[in-house]
Structure formats: C-alpha cells, structure tokens
Design a protein around this motif. Structure first.
Motif, PDB file in Angstrom:
ATOM      1  N   TYR A  55      -3.405 -27.242 -18.709  1.00 33.55           N
ATOM      2  CA  TYR A  55      -3.104 -25.919 -18.233  1.00 33.55           C
ATOM      3  C   TYR A  55      -1.865 -25.445 -18.936  1.00 33.55           C
ATOM      4  O   TYR A  55      -1.448 -24.352 -18.741  1.00 33.55           O
ATOM      5  CB  TYR A  55      -3.160 -25.844 -16.908  1.00 33.55           C
ATOM      6  N   ARG A  56      -1.266 -26.372 -19.917  1.00 35.79           N
ATOM      7  CA  ARG A  56       0.187 -25.873 -20.311  1.00 35.79           C
ATOM      8  C   ARG A  56       0.007 -24.878 -21.195  1.00 35.79           C
ATOM      9  O   ARG A  56      -0.895 -24.673 -22.126  1.00 35.79           O
ATOM     10  CB  ARG A  56       0.851 -27.191 -20.954  1.00 35.79           C
ATOM     11  N   ASP A  57       1.130 -23.911 -21.528  1.00 34.59           N
ATOM     12  CA  ASP A  57       1.053 -22.711 -22.419  1.00 34.59           C
ATOM     13  C   ASP A  57       1.395 -23.245 -23.502  1.00 34.59           C
ATOM     14  O   ASP A  57       1.448 -22.441 -24.611  1.00 34.59           O
ATOM     15  CB  ASP A  57       1.456 -21.413 -21.898  1.00 34.59           C
ATOM     16  N   ASP A  58       1.998 -24.511 -23.847  1.00 32.85           N
ATOM     17  CA  ASP A  58       2.458 -24.885 -25.042  1.00 32.85           C
ATOM     18  C   ASP A  58       1.768 -26.281 -25.555  1.00 32.85           C
ATOM     19  O   ASP A  58       2.463 -27.160 -26.180  1.00 32.85           O
ATOM     20  CB  ASP A  58       3.983 -25.240 -24.897  1.00 32.85           C
ATOM     21  N   VAL A  59       0.590 -26.365 -25.097  1.00 30.99           N
ATOM     22  CA  VAL A  59       0.044 -27.826 -25.116  1.00 30.99           C
ATOM     23  C   VAL A  59      -0.262 -28.058 -26.771  1.00 30.99           C
ATOM     24  O   VAL A  59       0.061 -29.411 -27.048  1.00 30.99           O
ATOM     25  CB  VAL A  59      -1.377 -27.701 -24.580  1.00 30.99           C
ATOM     26  N   LEU A  91      12.857 -27.826 -10.765  1.00 35.58           N
ATOM     27  CA  LEU A  91      12.159 -26.682 -11.026  1.00 35.58           C
ATOM     28  C   LEU A  91      13.121 -25.951 -12.014  1.00 35.58           C
ATOM     29  O   LEU A  91      14.419 -25.886 -11.822  1.00 35.58           O
ATOM     30  CB  LEU A  91      12.355 -25.800  -9.731  1.00 35.58           C
ATOM     31  N   TYR A  92      12.687 -25.483 -13.074  1.00 35.67           N
ATOM     32  CA  TYR A  92      13.289 -24.802 -14.107  1.00 35.67           C
ATOM     33  C   TYR A  92      12.637 -23.622 -14.707  1.00 35.67           C
ATOM     34  O   TYR A  92      12.959 -22.547 -13.970  1.00 35.67           O
ATOM     35  CB  TYR A  92      13.372 -26.028 -15.445  1.00 35.67           C
ATOM     36  N   THR A  93      11.970 -23.472 -15.723  1.00 39.67           N
ATOM     37  CA  THR A  93      11.456 -22.136 -16.153  1.00 39.67           C
ATOM     38  C   THR A  93      10.270 -21.777 -15.171  1.00 39.67           C
ATOM     39  O   THR A  93       9.913 -20.582 -15.188  1.00 39.67           O
ATOM     40  CB  THR A  93      11.053 -22.465 -17.516  1.00 39.67           C
ATOM     41  N   GLY A  94       9.838 -22.604 -14.426  1.00 37.67           N
ATOM     42  CA  GLY A  94       8.607 -22.229 -13.784  1.00 37.67           C
ATOM     43  C   GLY A  94       7.312 -22.221 -14.311  1.00 37.67           C
ATOM     44  O   GLY A  94       6.211 -22.074 -13.703  1.00 37.67           O
ATOM     45  N   ARG A  95       7.126 -22.725 -15.670  1.00 37.70           N
ATOM     46  CA  ARG A  95       6.115 -22.700 -16.416  1.00 37.70           C
ATOM     47  C   ARG A  95       4.952 -23.939 -15.957  1.00 37.70           C
ATOM     48  O   ARG A  95       3.902 -23.819 -15.960  1.00 37.70           O
ATOM     49  CB  ARG A  95       6.074 -22.961 -17.727  1.00 37.70           C
ATOM     50  N   HIS A 144      17.067 -20.635 -14.207  1.00 36.15           N
ATOM     51  CA  HIS A 144      16.680 -20.179 -15.479  1.00 36.15           C
ATOM     52  C   HIS A 144      15.061 -20.028 -15.430  1.00 36.15           C
ATOM     53  O   HIS A 144      14.452 -20.402 -16.392  1.00 36.15           O
ATOM     54  CB  HIS A 144      17.043 -21.145 -16.411  1.00 36.15           C
ATOM     55  N   ARG A 145      14.807 -19.483 -14.318  1.00 41.95           N
ATOM     56  CA  ARG A 145      13.234 -19.216 -14.393  1.00 41.95           C
ATOM     57  C   ARG A 145      12.778 -18.191 -15.239  1.00 41.95           C
ATOM     58  O   ARG A 145      13.444 -17.280 -15.809  1.00 41.95           O
ATOM     59  CB  ARG A 145      12.991 -18.446 -12.866  1.00 41.95           C
ATOM     60  N   GLU A 146      11.757 -18.443 -15.896  1.00 42.71           N
ATOM     61  CA  GLU A 146      10.916 -17.549 -16.878  1.00 42.71           C
ATOM     62  C   GLU A 146       9.945 -16.998 -16.316  1.00 42.71           C
ATOM     63  O   GLU A 146       8.961 -15.902 -16.939  1.00 42.71           O
ATOM     64  CB  GLU A 146      10.612 -18.118 -18.068  1.00 42.71           C
ATOM     65  N   LEU A 147       9.480 -17.108 -15.130  1.00 46.77           N
ATOM     66  CA  LEU A 147       8.429 -16.704 -14.564  1.00 46.77           C
ATOM     67  C   LEU A 147       8.713 -16.369 -12.989  1.00 46.77           C
ATOM     68  O   LEU A 147       9.646 -16.722 -12.526  1.00 46.77           O
ATOM     69  CB  LEU A 147       7.102 -17.511 -14.390  1.00 46.77           C
ATOM     70  N   PRO A 148       8.056 -15.396 -12.373  1.00 46.24           N
ATOM     71  CA  PRO A 148       8.456 -14.989 -10.745  1.00 46.24           C
ATOM     72  C   PRO A 148       7.969 -16.129  -9.648  1.00 46.24           C
ATOM     73  O   PRO A 148       6.987 -15.837  -9.118  1.00 46.24           O
ATOM     74  CB  PRO A 148       7.818 -13.572 -10.780  1.00 46.24           C
ATOM     75  N   ILE A 149       8.563 -17.178  -9.964  1.00 47.15           N
ATOM     76  CA  ILE A 149       8.004 -18.250  -9.096  1.00 47.15           C
ATOM     77  C   ILE A 149       9.327 -18.894  -8.386  1.00 47.15           C
ATOM     78  O   ILE A 149      10.401 -18.786  -8.909  1.00 47.15           O
ATOM     79  CB  ILE A 149       7.421 -19.352 -10.000  1.00 47.15           C
TER      80      ILE A 149
END
Lengths: 310, 191
Positions: free
Chosen positions: B75-79, B109-113, B141-146
């Motif tokens: 499910y990774r967006d960078d697989v 918990l970092y980018t949220g990805r 350093h979140r990159e998503l609203p999580i």
C-alpha cells in the motif's frame, strides 16, 4: 544507479536465493485471496498483457486474476483471436503491443525460447507462462510452495515425477527448482518419454513406477497429452494407465501412507491419475491451484520492480 | 550513505517502560469496552510495541486484547521508487476487524505516509468501528493530515536528523536515540 527490467524467463538461470525469495514473497500474497477485499493497490496504473499463443485456460486465468488482484489493467490476447492466424510473426505482434507501452508481458508460446527472444526486443518485463518443452517457471514455483507448505521444507525430500518427461516443461521447471532447493528428484515414464541426459538437471531416472514412488514424500503425476496417442511413443491409454498411472491400489501398495499426490492439471481421469486418488485425502491438487495465484502475484510484483543494471 | 552518529538519548529503558504503561492505560480509558478492542502493530517495530501494550493491559485489566501484525508494503505510495520491489511479509490479523476498535501501533510518526498506507490496508480486511493511532515517538514534519491519539514522547527534530527506536526484541536494547550526520555540512558526499 541504472535501473533494468526484471524478467522471469526460466528457473534454470535464476539464482537459488532468488527462487527462495519468490517463494517467501508468494507466501505473503496467499492471504490477499482470503480477505474481504481481495485486492491491493500495488500495480495501479500498470498494464499487464497476457499473450497466449497456445491454448491455455488455467494458467491464463490464474495470471489474469493475479494481475487484477494487484490492481493492474489486463489485456488478454490469444492466438485464435489475433493476427497471428493471419500470419503475423511473434516479433510483429510484440512490437505492436510494445507500442502501447505495457509494463509486463506474460507469454505462453509453443516454441522454446520465445520469452527470451521477446526480452531482447521489447522494453516490457517478460514473464514466461510456458515455452514449448522448455520451462514453465511459475508452475515450478507453485509446486515448490505447495510442498513447502505441507511438509515445512523441501531439502531432503524425495519427489517422484511420473509421465511424459520429454515433452513436459512442467517437469523441467519442477526438477530444476526442487533439486536446487535440496530435494532428491526421481523421474519415471516410458523409455520413449524420458529424454537422455535429463539427469543433468539434477534427478535420477527409473522406468519402474513402483520403484519411483516407494519412499517418495511427494508423487507428482504429469498430464498425458492425448494428442500424442497416435505416435509410437505411446502404447495405448489402458496400457499407459496400467504401467505408469496412479490408482488407489498402486498408491496403497507401493507408496508411503503419507505420500502427497500432485498434478499440474487438467487431469486425464483414469489415465495418469484415477479419480479416487485425484480427489482422495493424499491429493493436494487444489492447493496447487490456490498457490498458483499467489505465486503469480508475487512474480508480477517482483517483475514490476527493477534491479540494478549490471 | 553517510553513517549517522548518535546525538542524544530521547528515551532510556525506564522511560520507555513508563511511556508504554501510560499509553496502555490511556487506551483502556478511551476505549471503555475492551471486548471489542484490538491492537495492530505496523511491521517491523510496531509489532513488539503492540505486544508490550497488550501485556500491560492484560496485567492491569485481566483481559486479553488480540494483537495483529500489519505489513503495509503493498500500500506504500513509493513501493517501486527503489531498484527492486521491497520485501513483503505476511499480514496476520487473528480476529475479525469488522466492528472493532483498532489501535494501530507504530514506533515513529513522521510524514504520516505509513499511517495512510496502514489505514487503507486495514480497511481492506473489514470495516472497523473506529481506528486510533498510538506511537512511541512523534517527531513532526507531517505531509498528510494525520495525527496520533496516543503518544509516548514528542520530539523536536529537523528533517536531516533521524529517530531510531531500538527494542530489545529486535535490537538488543530499549532506547530511543536521535541521530544526525557527523558534520553540519560539506562532509563526505556519497555518490
């Protein structure tokens, strides 16, 4: 670092570590088919072409479902419905497909080496779904995975492969993978159907079925192609069944009570395998089918990634 | 790649024990009904953390909360960003996800990805009643609203720093350390 496409052309040229890696990967894919949503988004936006230039239902359906469960778009082409019946060459067909930029081409072809040929001429990753009498790598992998699931290992097992060894890509991929993973493989069939020099793949030969299955942990029966019936290789169905087929009586008399029975399908019931053995408690044929799906998902996933250019 | 050097211990063994105990109690308090609760660790280090939380809950409340293991690779967006397709390990959820309150557990918990991927993965197994997030360290350093519902420690970091959670199950000690490159700038550019 330069990225290169990753193909699955045969098991013979695959390092043993990579065979083991694919089996572990396939194990992780088995659960996807048991979930509420039998699909993962991994290959979203990728196109998988199933190019089947030879009749096949099971393997094609298995590859198609595997690609769909990974969210790839699939395109199925078979020889009867394509321009090959109009005399187009494999290279022409492939180049035309290549112009549509598929990511993976799954090829079934009656000529040995056809997938290797495509891999040299196209940008897509090529997966061999059976080429002539050469190899059927995903079948070899699914056989190994099924054995490993049931017996928890492959090393040290005795596996008997019985049937038309000479014309069987299933046998060739099976012998290669099993012997590399440490199994002791014995092949058996009518002398006309066991090619000289097959031992070099890593097996021993016998022409006596009972000797082959005595002490075997796994008995793998091959499909007899009835179209070969007319040839002098093949006596008659009844004669073949009597000497090389597996019936309940033979299994009980000559094999161990815990021996597992496998068959790549479709079974000629009453020829190489009797119905009460095919459907009996020692048969793991349906596990092979389920694992075929997991193995093909693993292979498509593996080939969708790249590797470092040499 | 440059070898990172240890700058600061963010948490030691005792600190980690206290953080896990506190999170476990907060989970029970917030969940109310522990019958429908499940803990799901995100591979790799979320899994032993989820087990430790379950153990604290078992000791304090006398209830066994089931623990699952989630692999989010598919499910990774960078697989396929790297060279080879990454390793995929099995996902083991020995309970019905349907209708449960699921607490996702991860180490950092970092980018949220990763959490985004974990939410999608979990939902394909069934429809939980609620999903919460527990992390040992939130480094920003979140990159998503999580956001996390349960946090062991919040640590100020810069993007070029790294937070390493070490657990005795996987790394032979319990500690959280902050690491960075050996010199501030200009040192050893790898190719």
């Amino acid at each position: 670092m330069e990225r290169r496409r990753r193909h699955l052309l045969d098991l013979a040229s695959l390092p043993t570590g990579e065979i083991e890696h694919l089996l572990d990967l396939a194990e992780s894919f088995t659960d996807i088919s048991r979930r509420r949503i039998k699909k993962v988004p991994t290959l979203r936006g990728m196109t998988v072409v199933n190019l089947f230039m030879e009749a096949s239902t099971r393997t094609r359906v298995s590859f198609e479902l595997a690609a769909k469960r990974l969210s790839a778009d699939t395109l199925n082409l078979s020889s009867s419905g394509s321009s090959t019946s109009k005399g187009e060459t494999l290279l022409d067909t492939a180049r035309n497909l290549g112009a549509m930029r598929p990511d993976i081409i799954v090829l079934r072809h009656r000529h040995s080496g056809a997938p290797h040929f495509l891999s040299r001429n196209l940008d897509a990753a090529i997966v061999n779904a059976g080429d002539g009498w050469h190899e059927h790598p995903t079948q070899g992998l699914l056989d190994c995975l099924t054995i490993r699931q049931h017996l928890k290992k492959i090393e040290g097992l005795r596996v008997a492969i019985i049937g038309d060894i000479a014309h069987s890509r299933v046998a060739r991929s099976g012998i290669t993978a099993l012997s590399r993973l440490g199994a002791e493989v014995v092949v058996c069939g009518p002398p006309t159907m066991v090619p000289p020099g097959i031992e070099t793949l890593g097996c021993t030969v016998t022409f006596d079925r009972d000797e082959a299955i005595a002490d075997a942990d796994v008995v793998m029966m091959l499909r007899i192609q009835k179209e070969r019936l007319g040839e002098e290789l093949f006596p008659s169905e009844r004669e073949y069944a009597r000497r090389y087929g597996l019936s309940r009586a033979v299994l009980e008399r000559a094999a161990r009570p815990d021996a597992l029975v496998m068959h790549p399908g479709p079974v000629n019931r009453g020829v190489e395998l009797d119905p009460d053995v095919a459907d009996g408690p020692q048969s793991i044929i349906l596990d092979q089918v389920a694992n075929g799906l997991a193995v093909r998902m693993a292979v498509l996933y593996h080939c969708a990634g790249g590797e470092a250019a040499a | 790649m440059t070898e990172l050097v240890e700058r600061r211990r963010v948490m030691d063994e005792a600190g980690m024990r206290r953080a896990i105990r506190r999170i476990a109690h907060e989970i029970v308090e917030r969940a109310g009904d522990t019958d429908r609760l499940a803990l799901v660790g995100v591979r790799t280090r979320g899994v032993p953390l989820a087990r430790r939380l379950a153990q604290v809950i078992a000791e304090a409340e006398g209830v066994g909360v089931p623990v699952g293991e989630l692999d989010i690779t598919l499910y990774r967006d960078d697989v396929f960003d790297g060279l080879a397709a990454p390793e995929v390990r099995p996902t083991l959820l020995p309970f019905e996800v349907e209708g449960r309150t699921v607490v996702l557990v991860d180490d950092v918990l970092y980018t949220g990805r990763t959490v985004r991927a974990a939410l999608d993965a979990l939902m394909d197994w069934g429809r939980p009643r609620r999903i919460c997030l527990a992390v040992l360290v939130d480094r920003g350093h979140r990159e998503l609203p999580i956001h996390a519902d349960f946090v062991g420690a919040t640590v100020e970091t810069t993007r070029d720093e790294s937070i390493a959670v070490r657990l005795s199950e996987t790394d032979a000690e319990d500690a959280v350390v902050l690491r960075s490159r050996p010199e501030e700038r200009g040192e050893s550019h790898g190719t």
